[in-house]
Enzyme design. Structure first.
Site, PDB file in Angstrom:
ATOM      1  N   LYS A  96     -11.650 -24.459   7.034  1.00  0.00           N
ATOM      2  CA  LYS A  96     -11.932 -25.870   7.321  1.00  0.00           C
ATOM      3  C   LYS A  96     -12.177 -26.076   8.815  1.00  0.00           C
ATOM      4  CE  LYS A  96      -9.109 -27.552   3.451  1.00  0.00           C
ATOM      5  NZ  LYS A  96      -7.846 -28.216   3.064  1.00  0.00           N
ATOM      6  N   SER A 153      -5.573 -28.412   7.662  1.00  0.00           N
ATOM      7  CA  SER A 153      -4.444 -27.867   6.898  1.00  0.00           C
ATOM      8  C   SER A 153      -4.828 -27.666   5.448  1.00  0.00           C
ATOM      9  CB  SER A 153      -3.223 -28.784   7.012  1.00  0.00           C
ATOM     10  OG  SER A 153      -3.516 -30.053   6.491  1.00  0.00           O
ATOM     11  N   ASP A 154      -3.996 -26.878   4.771  1.00  0.00           N
ATOM     12  CA  ASP A 154      -4.204 -26.645   3.345  1.00  0.00           C
ATOM     13  C   ASP A 154      -2.852 -26.365   2.696  1.00  0.00           C
ATOM     14  OD1 ASP A 154      -6.473 -26.156   1.266  1.00  0.00           O
ATOM     15  OD2 ASP A 154      -4.998 -24.593   0.883  1.00  0.00           O
ATOM     16  N   THR A 155      -2.675 -26.896   1.488  1.00  0.00           N
ATOM     17  CA  THR A 155      -1.419 -26.702   0.759  1.00  0.00           C
ATOM     18  C   THR A 155      -1.683 -25.965  -0.551  1.00  0.00           C
ATOM     19  OG1 THR A 155      -0.467 -28.722   1.696  1.00  0.00           O
ATOM     20  CG2 THR A 155       0.553 -27.880  -0.317  1.00  0.00           C
ATOM     21  N   SER A 177      -0.342 -24.515   5.341  1.00  0.00           N
ATOM     22  CA  SER A 177      -0.797 -23.906   6.589  1.00  0.00           C
ATOM     23  C   SER A 177      -1.480 -24.958   7.440  1.00  0.00           C
ATOM     24  CB  SER A 177      -1.776 -22.766   6.311  1.00  0.00           C
ATOM     25  OG  SER A 177      -1.150 -21.742   5.571  1.00  0.00           O
TER      26      SER A 177
END
Length: 195
Positions: A59, A76-78, A113
């Protein structure tokens, strides 16, 4: 305060998530939102935090070459990780039901993250929280899906919603991480970057 130390920087949040935007406001950060569509595809060999690290960096890469010297871009990424499988955002009610059925009565991990990108490079950190669901009845699962339509959430649930209030027996780690942003790590990393 952190915002004073960041006065020479412009913070950019690359997320349309209302929850993440609210966290930034609650931390007292001045920020602007800048969005860049990204196809969230990752190599199938990746596991757990490797997936969320990769996607957060992917991203951020969409902004390569566009950042000014004083800008800090945050992406961010979950990922919800259960039985060696990543549970992404469900496509429909059927998929959401299947996900929640597998999480019922068991532990899973929520991994978020965060990638901090500047013109000098990228720095990625992550946090993992373990969550235990009570055994869920089919009626409870269907009620939650019908009422809350959790199709924008990894693992098909939001901890701040009805299911979080009624089904979670134990949490080991950060609550805000399960909501999609480990705010303590965000704060610490920005403090380090501010110098």
């Amino acid at each position: 305060m952190l915002q004073d130390r960041l006065r020479d920087y412009r913070i950019i949040l690359a997320s349309g998530s209302p929850r993440r935007q609210q966290f930034f406001k609650e931390l007292g950060l001045d920020f602007e939102i800048r969005l860049q569509p990204t196809e969230e595809v990752y190599p199938p060999s990746l596991k757990g935090n490797q997936i969320s690290d990769y996607l957060a960096e992917l991203k951020a890469s969409a902004f390569d070459g566009t950042l000014a010297p004083n800008e800090i871009l945050i992406t961010s990424d979950t990922v919800v990780w259960h039985n060696d499988t990543s549970l992404a955002k469900p496509a429909d009610s059927q998929e959401a039901f299947k996900m929640l059925k597998t999480l019922s009565g068991d532990w899973h991990e929520v991994i978020t993250s965060i990638c901090f990108a500047t013109i000098d490079g990228k720095r990625t950190v992550h946090d993992t929280t373990r969550v235990k669901f009570k055994p869920l009845t089919n009626d409870e699962i269907q009620y939650y899906i019908d009422q809350y339509q959790p199709y924008d959430k990894a693992g098909a649930y939001g901890i701040q919603e009805w299911l979080g209030h009624t089904a979670i027996e134990q949490i080991q780690g950060s609550y805000t991480n399960v909501m999609g942003l480990p705010t303590h790590i965000l704060y610490k990393t920005l403090t380090d970057m501010a110098g």
